[in-house]
Design an enzyme around this catalytic site. Structure first.
Site, PDB file in Angstrom:
ATOM      1  N   ASP A 189      36.607  -7.790 -23.173  1.00 23.36           N
ATOM      2  CA  ASP A 189      35.362  -7.768 -23.925  1.00 23.36           C
ATOM      3  C   ASP A 189      34.260  -7.273 -22.988  1.00 23.36           C
ATOM      4  OD1 ASP A 189      33.434  -8.258 -25.831  1.00 23.36           O
ATOM      5  OD2 ASP A 189      33.093 -10.298 -25.150  1.00 23.36           O
ATOM      6  N   THR A 207      30.029  -3.667 -27.628  1.00 24.46           N
ATOM      7  CA  THR A 207      29.405  -3.882 -26.312  1.00 24.46           C
ATOM      8  C   THR A 207      29.898  -2.860 -25.296  1.00 24.46           C
ATOM      9  OG1 THR A 207      31.112  -5.532 -25.926  1.00 24.46           O
ATOM     10  CG2 THR A 207      28.983  -6.337 -26.567  1.00 24.46           C
ATOM     11  N   THR A 208      31.170  -2.456 -25.425  1.00 20.49           N
ATOM     12  CA  THR A 208      31.701  -1.463 -24.483  1.00 20.49           C
ATOM     13  C   THR A 208      31.156  -0.074 -24.814  1.00 20.49           C
ATOM     14  OG1 THR A 208      33.714  -2.783 -24.487  1.00 20.49           O
ATOM     15  CG2 THR A 208      33.832  -0.673 -23.401  1.00 20.49           C
ATOM     16  N   ASP A 220      33.462 -12.025 -32.181  1.00 21.52           N
ATOM     17  CA  ASP A 220      33.215 -10.620 -32.536  1.00 21.52           C
ATOM     18  C   ASP A 220      33.583 -10.366 -33.989  1.00 21.52           C
ATOM     19  OD1 ASP A 220      32.404 -10.263 -30.036  1.00 21.52           O
ATOM     20  OD2 ASP A 220      33.952  -8.872 -29.386  1.00 21.52           O
TER      21      ASP A 220
END
Length: 557
Positions: A60, A93-94, A393
């Site tokens: 994550d 987020t990545t 998520d």
């Protein structure tokens, strides 16, 4: 008069101009490279040693960056990006870091050619506006009540995570829990408060398949007197309090002087009567279960067990609020103010079960719960923590869809469409901004390219084929199947992304890139710590020059 000179002490470092911009770009690229390999379903995991010496295994993006301790200010602000993204929409987020890193990377060439950063930022902002317009054009509205579509969407979000193999299970948990706590605000708006009303309870042991969503609340507590109180009640009447059911002690040290021996008994009797009075006020509503956030004395416990009422004490405030939402009770501050409407009758079953070594109280089968608990079982603590992160998520994605029911193609298809459209538009842009605009268009391809890299296929061939398919813009849904690396139609593969996640990713990435590009000075006033044992360095004797004479400080008399 002499011109004022900016004198910086030894401890203050100052860098400026394009040197700083290059340093910022390098730092941002370094952060992006750390988590680039965690994008997509075939991504790698990272093992992190945290400050406490524990280990975290995750892919994550936000979780990895949270554990990093970076010195460079630009790298720190990149980490903030993924945190913002996580709080705002909970996913992507990545992508946000990879995209921002790429945006800065393509800007480097222009800074070398002495383009002014403001020009680059203007072009980027124009590209952002057009990109969001493209998103609006290709977005596909969906029906929130169609469970199959929702499942597909949440599943494609989790497909890139560690728990991808349990996709169906996690998606079910996420959709069930978010639908339970969703509140209609009218005008087609829904409010879903994940943090407040969904509690994730991790209990090691058992298998992941045993995880479930409880229509109610589960708490890690047992009744006050296990032998005397009932541990299973059907359709309980529940009273929630946040006041202590014990004799009030004085605020500060209270001294009572007793003259006669009988007075002592009177005093004790008064205490007993006070507690009895409290209990009777509660018992006249005929509850089956009394829960308080504060203490509950032995005497009160005796009155309750005599009346056949179960009691639980010292409950967390957040749990109490969840129970109130689940069974329709109202948390009462003083027993005198109790009313019939405050009693919760919505729960179907109160039961205490033993899981592992601990007792858990379940208040379940509620009629119309507005709060729920997700019970996660799993082999080890590390596994449970990772599943919980993935579930968070998934719940965020489900929440985003309930708030804004629009879909976009996943697998890099959206980025390729945006990129192709912006490339076409760049030819109609006049002046110097044309080139940075075109570079921004190319930067969007970072996401599908990274996906292809992580699948282990031939990147150049795949990207060329995809660009060819998107160049004339007729099929916006062609992207990369993250598992095989093959080029596929995302509609058939059911690989989707939520509109709000994508839009937020683009906005955050481009705005952050602009902010970092516009930094032209880094002044750090942090003193270097001296090595232990090293004495203060002798300062050089200061030679006074004539220029210093007129700004001499006056010595106060």
């Amino acid at each position: 008069m002499h011109a004022p000179v900016l004198v910086l002490k030894d401890s203050v470092k100052r860098e400026s101009g394009s040197k700083v911009q290059h340093a910022n770009i390098q730092a941002s690229k370094a952060v992006a490279d750390i988590i680039r390999t965690t994008l997509g379903p075939r991504s790698m995991l990272k093992m992190l040693l945290d400050a406490g010496g524990g280990i975290v295994v995750t892919n994550d993006g936000n979780c990895i960056l949270r554990e990093l301790d970076l010195a460079h200010p630009a790298a720190k602000s990149m980490i903030e990006l993924s945190r913002t993204q996580d709080e705002e929409v909970g996913d992507g987020t990545t992508s946000v870091i990879v995209l921002a890193g790429e945006m800065l990377h393509v800007a480097e060439a222009f800074i070398d050619k002495n383009y002014h950063p403001t020009v680059i930022c203007r072009a980027y902002n124009k590209a952002l506006e057009d990109a969001v317009a493209v998103l609006d054009k290709i977005a596909m509205p969906i029906d929130v009540n169609d469970r199959a579509t929702m499942l597909g969407l949440v599943k494609s979000c989790i497909g890139t995570k560690f728990t991808g193999q349990f996709g169906d299970l996690i998606s079910d948990l996420a959709i069930d829990s978010t639908t339970i706590v969703g509140v209609d605000l009218g005008q087609g708006l829904r409010e879903v408060d994940i943090k407040k009303y969904i509690k994730v309870e991790k209990v090691p042991g058992g298998q992941l398949e045993d995880s479930k969503v409880l229509k109610g609340v589960m708490i890690n507590k047992d009744v006050v007197a296990p032998g005397k109180m009932r541990r299973k009640i059907l359709n309980p009447r529940i009273i929630l309090l946040d006041c202590p059911l014990e004799y009030k002690k004085g605020e500060n040290q209270t001294n009572a002087e007793l003259v006669k021996e009988e007075d002592w008994e009177v005093l004790l009797k008064m205490e007993e009567e006070y507690i009895e009075n409290l209990c009777m006020q509660i018992l006249k509503f005929k509850p089956d279960l009394v829960i308080t956030e504060k203490g509950l004395s032995d005497l009160a416990c005796h009155y309750f067990s005599k009346a056949g009422v179960s009691a639980i004490r010292r409950l967390r405030k957040t749990d109490n609020n969840r129970i109130a939402k689940a069974c329709g009770a109202v948390v009462v501050n003083r027993p005198e103010e109790l009313q019939e409407s405050d009693v919760g009758t919505g729960a179907g079953l109160f039961e205490i079960k033993k899981i592992g070594d601990e007792f858990f109280a379940f208040i379940v089968d509620c009629k119309e719960p507005k709060a729920c608990t997700v019970l996660l079982r799993g082999a080890s603590k590390d596994l449970l923590n990772e599943v919980e992160r993935n579930l968070q998520d998934a719940m965020s994605v489900a929440r985003n869809i309930l708030k804004n029911p629009k879909l976009l193609p996943g697998g890099g298809a959206t980025e390729l469409t945006v990129s192709a459209t912006l490339k076409q538009k760049s030819s109609s842009i006049e002046g110097i901004e044309k080139w940075p605009y075109e570079a921004a268009a190319v930067a969007f391809e970072a996401i599908p390219r990274t996906l292809a890299q992580n699948c282990g296929v031939n990147v150049i061939r795949t990207m060329t084929a995809l660009q060819g398919k998107h160049a004339n813009g007729e099929n916006a849904w062609v992207g990369i199947d993250g598992n095989t690396g093959a080029i596929a139609d995302m509609k058939e593969q059911k690989i989707w992304d939520s509109y709000s996640v994508k839009a937020q990713t683009f906005k955050t990435a481009i705005e952050a890139a602009c902010m970092l590009l516009r930094i032209d000075d880094i002044v750090s006033g942090i003193k270097k710590k001296q090595a232990p044992g090293a004495g203060p360095t002798p300062s050089k004797p200061k030679i006074e020059e004539e220029g210093d004479a007129d700004n001499e400080q006056m010595i106060p008399e």
